[in-house]
Write a protein that holds these residues in place. Structure first.
Motif, short mmCIF file in Angstrom:
data_model
loop_
_atom_site.label_atom_id
_atom_site.label_comp_id
_atom_site.label_asym_id
_atom_site.label_seq_id
_atom_site.Cartn_x
_atom_site.Cartn_y
_atom_site.Cartn_z
N VAL A 286 0.85 -1.20 0.00
CA VAL A 286 0.00 0.00 0.00
C VAL A 286 0.87 1.24 0.00
CG1 VAL A 286 -1.86 -1.19 1.23
CG2 VAL A 286 -0.13 0.08 2.53
N ARG A 287 0.30 2.35 -0.40
CA ARG A 287 0.96 3.65 -0.35
C ARG A 287 0.09 4.62 0.45
NH1 ARG A 287 3.22 5.58 -5.78
NH2 ARG A 287 4.73 4.01 -5.10
N ALA A 288 0.68 5.30 1.40
CA ALA A 288 -0.05 6.26 2.22
C ALA A 288 -0.35 7.51 1.41
CB ALA A 288 0.75 6.62 3.46
N ARG A 307 10.42 4.75 2.84
CA ARG A 307 10.06 6.15 3.04
C ARG A 307 10.15 6.93 1.72
NH1 ARG A 307 7.34 6.99 7.74
NH2 ARG A 307 8.48 6.22 9.56
N ALA A 308 9.21 7.86 1.54
CA ALA A 308 9.28 8.77 0.40
C ALA A 308 10.31 9.86 0.69
CB ALA A 308 7.91 9.40 0.16
N LEU A 309 11.15 10.16 -0.28
CA LEU A 309 12.13 11.22 -0.11
C LEU A 309 11.56 12.53 -0.62
CD1 LEU A 309 15.37 9.39 -1.31
CD2 LEU A 309 14.53 9.72 1.03
N PRO A 310 11.44 13.54 0.23
CA PRO A 310 10.90 14.82 -0.22
C PRO A 310 11.80 15.45 -1.26
CG PRO A 310 11.85 15.03 1.96
CD PRO A 310 11.86 13.56 1.64
N ALA A 311 11.20 16.29 -2.10
CA ALA A 311 11.96 16.93 -3.18
C ALA A 311 12.96 17.92 -2.63
CB ALA A 311 11.00 17.63 -4.14
N PRO A 344 2.65 0.43 17.00
CA PRO A 344 2.09 1.48 16.13
C PRO A 344 3.20 2.13 15.30
CG PRO A 344 1.32 1.73 18.39
CD PRO A 344 2.42 0.72 18.42
N VAL A 345 2.90 2.43 14.04
CA VAL A 345 3.88 3.01 13.12
C VAL A 345 3.25 4.19 12.41
CG1 VAL A 345 5.29 2.58 11.07
CG2 VAL A 345 5.02 0.79 12.79
N LEU A 346 4.01 5.25 12.24
CA LEU A 346 3.56 6.40 11.47
C LEU A 346 4.02 6.24 10.03
CD1 LEU A 346 2.44 9.29 11.03
CD2 LEU A 346 4.70 10.15 11.72
N LEU A 347 3.08 6.24 9.10
CA LEU A 347 3.38 6.32 7.68
C LEU A 347 3.10 7.73 7.22
CD1 LEU A 347 3.41 3.19 7.73
CD2 LEU A 347 2.26 3.26 5.51
N ARG A 348 4.14 8.39 6.66
CA ARG A 348 3.94 9.73 6.12
C ARG A 348 3.39 9.62 4.71
NH1 ARG A 348 9.02 10.21 8.74
NH2 ARG A 348 8.95 11.60 10.56
N ALA A 349 2.72 10.63 4.27
CA ALA A 349 2.16 10.65 2.92
C ALA A 349 3.26 10.34 1.90
CB ALA A 349 1.54 12.00 2.63
N GLY A 350 2.97 9.38 1.03
CA GLY A 350 3.94 8.97 0.03
C GLY A 350 4.74 7.75 0.39
N ASP A 351 4.72 7.32 1.67
CA ASP A 351 5.45 6.13 2.08
C ASP A 351 4.77 4.87 1.53
OD1 ASP A 351 7.16 7.73 3.47
OD2 ASP A 351 6.40 7.22 5.46
N ASP A 352 5.58 3.85 1.25
CA ASP A 352 5.07 2.54 0.81
C ASP A 352 5.29 1.51 1.90
OD1 ASP A 352 4.45 3.65 -1.59
OD2 ASP A 352 5.98 2.61 -2.76
N LEU A 353 4.30 0.65 2.08
CA LEU A 353 4.40 -0.46 3.01
C LEU A 353 4.13 -1.75 2.24
CD1 LEU A 353 4.70 -1.38 6.01
CD2 LEU A 353 2.21 -1.32 6.13
N ALA A 354 5.05 -2.70 2.30
CA ALA A 354 4.91 -3.96 1.56
C ALA A 354 4.99 -5.13 2.53
CB ALA A 354 5.98 -4.08 0.49
N LEU A 355 4.06 -6.06 2.42
CA LEU A 355 4.03 -7.26 3.25
C LEU A 355 4.48 -8.46 2.43
CD1 LEU A 355 2.19 -5.28 4.85
CD2 LEU A 355 0.86 -7.27 5.58
N GLY A 356 5.31 -9.28 3.03
CA GLY A 356 5.66 -10.55 2.41
C GLY A 356 4.64 -11.61 2.80
#
Length: 539
Positions: A286-288, A307-311, A344-356
């Motif tokens: 998923v992507r936040a 993590r998404a890298l900001p511009a 609990p985990v904070l996902l910032r906008a743009g972060d990807d979370l992948a489950l195996g």
């Protein structure tokens, strides 16, 4: 009146009667004047009563003999007229089996006043009794893989209308456009136990009604797009704690398979305990879309966060802590970070979370602070895979919204829910209700045998095979009338290989149940993966 009580686990029991008339009278009485049950399922010779607690069940078991069995006069019942075109694929065979002409079969079916005795098999499927005894026919030797919705059929002493396309072995004599099940109607089932039914022959199909089972989004509080599905995995579903109390309509409670893990995930992010979560077998990514707090529980799916890298960066070189425009594509950090379960985990906008895919256990759960805001169906957001009720399985590109189910601050629970590891899992079992279908040596064999979870496992049930070539069980021969059953029941078909019912199990079953898994062990049962060895312990 002293009907026999057969216990079905800790919180349910069957009340067994000598006749269908007594079943119908008891069903009507306890529906009008409950004895604390949360649900009831009538069948050919039994009524299953289910309770919220074991204590309530024990108290009620002493009261069933006080229920009056005086028949309810027809004048007090609702009558439903169903128009039928009698051109069924088995009409000629039915005529041959009964010795009647096709016209006489139709006449016998339409001049009878049928009674909706009980539901089962599928939502909206009502077993109708009281027809002309000449219409009693056996089921087909080879069931059809798909019976069209609206098919009017006969089997044994019963008649019925198929509410949706499904496999079936009944004899088809006609078809109707009557909508037997409509989730947007109140009540959704056209026929309820005790209703009277008259069939009326028509020559032309009437205008088709709304398609049964359609769902529309419920009216709910404002929601926010939160998680975009990049890859759904093989079976990722929205689940909550289910929709109990509708088994009499043919609708099982469903809900999260591992309720302990689902509740734990919600508690970690501060949600209400019944908030909807995502249940997955793994392979989900998923992507936040916004900043979200989530937690993973259940089987360890080796989740990784990129993590998404900001511009741009702050003057000190650190990343900006700001929201990212939804849907905006940003560079990914090339080094993924493992996300531990139970935190609990904070996902910032743009972060990807992948489950195996889990190495231990079977199902993982994701809770997002606020709860998944999927469409409501009969008071629940749970997906029932057997009946098709509830939100569809997750699809790539879909965006999950969150609501306002958060009620507490984020907390750390004391312990994680247990998982089935590589060793033999032990499940406690209460014997019955149909242990009398097995000789004592077979009961001992059931508990002495080490069973293996086969590849035939899903949310409906898990088939178990003997380990090391040990023989399966040997139930006695004969026909057991269908009766209500529960999650955790161990039903034994003629093959002798037990089937452990899951959250989406059918409301009724026609094979003997040798025992029922203890409520406290159901979360562990939900985590049994193919190949796991299982031993049952008498409770």
């Amino acid at each position: 009146m002293n009907p026999r009580v057969r216990w079905v686990g800790e919180r349910a029991f069957l009340v067994e009667f000598a006749s269908l008339d007594d079943v119908l009278a008891f069903q009507v009485r306890v529906t009008a004047d409950p004895i604390a049950q949360t649900d009831q399922v009538a069948a050919a010779r039994t009524v299953l009563l289910t309770f919220a607690t074991a204590r309530q069940a024990r108290r009620a078991a002493t009261r069933v003999g006080e229920v009056e069995l005086t028949p309810i006069p027809n004048i007090d019942r609702r009558t439903e007229i169903i128009d039928v075109i009698y051109d069924g694929a088995d009409l000629v065979e039915v005529a041959s089996h009964t010795g009647l002409s096709e016209e006489a079969v139709v006449a016998a079916h339409t001049t009878s006043t049928w009674t909706a005795a009980f539901g089962g098999f599928a939502p909206g499927f009502a077993y109708l009794v009281g027809g002309d005894p000449r219409l009693q026919v056996s089921r087909r030797e080879s069931p059809r893989t798909a019976v069209p919705a609206g098919s009017v059929a006969l089997a044994g002493e019963f008649s019925a209308v198929y509410p949706r396309s499904s496999p079936g072995g009944w004899r088809l004599i006609g078809r109707t456009t009557a909508t037997m099940w409509d989730i947007d109607r109140s009540p959704p089932a056209l026929l309820a136990p005790g209703d009277l039914v008259r069939f009326r022959a028509v020559r032309e199909r009437i205008t088709a009604a709304a398609v049964a089972g359609t769902q529309v989004p419920d009216a709910r509080a404002a929601t926010t797009a939160a998680l975009r599905i990049l890859a759904p995995g093989p079976m990722s579903l929205v689940e909550d704690l289910g929709r109990p109390g509708r088994a009499y309509l043919g609708v099982t409670a469903s809900g999260a398979a591992d309720t302990a893990s689902a509740r734990l995930a919600n508690r970690l992010v501060g949600n209400a305990r019944a908030a909807a979560v995502v249940e997955t077998l793994g392979g989900l990514s998923v992507r936040a879309e916004i900043n979200v707090i989530l937690a993973l529980t259940g089987a360890d799916a080796r989740a990784e966060l990129r993590r998404a890298l900001p511009a741009e960066s702050d003057d000190d070189g650190g990343p900006r802590d700001e929201l990212v425009e939804p849907g905006r594509t940003l560079p990914r950090n090339r080094v993924p970070v493992r996300i531990p379960a139970g935190t609990p985990v904070l996902l910032r906008a743009g972060d990807d979370l992948a489950l195996g895919f889990p190495d231990t256990g079977l199902r993982a759960y994701i809770a997002v602070r606020g709860g998944i805001a999927a469409p409501d169906a009969l008071g629940s957001r749970a997906r029932d895979t057997l009946s098709g009720i509830g939100p569809d399985p997750l699809r790539a590109g879909e965006v999950l919204e969150i609501g306002s189910s958060a009620v507490t601050s984020v907390e750390e629970p004391s312990a994680e829910a247990p998982l089935a590891g590589g060793d033999t899992a032990a499940l406690r079992v209460r014997v019955g209700p149909r242990d009398d279908w097995f000789v004592s040596d077979e009961i001992a064999h059931f508990f002495d045998t080490v069973w293996v979870v086969s590849s035939e496992t899903d949310r409906v049930g898990t088939r178990l095979t003997p380990a090391d070539g040990t023989r399966p069980l040997r139930p006695r021969t004969g026909d057991l009338p269908s009766e209500g059953t529960v999650r955790g029941a161990l039903q034994v078909p003629p093959s002798g290989e037990p089937v452990l019912f899951g959250p989406d199990h059918p409301v009724t079953g026609g094979y003997p149940v040798i025992g029922v898994v203890a409520d406290a062990d159901l979360p562990l049962a939900a985590q049994l993966r193919p190949g796991t060895r299982v031993r049952f312990v008498r409770s």
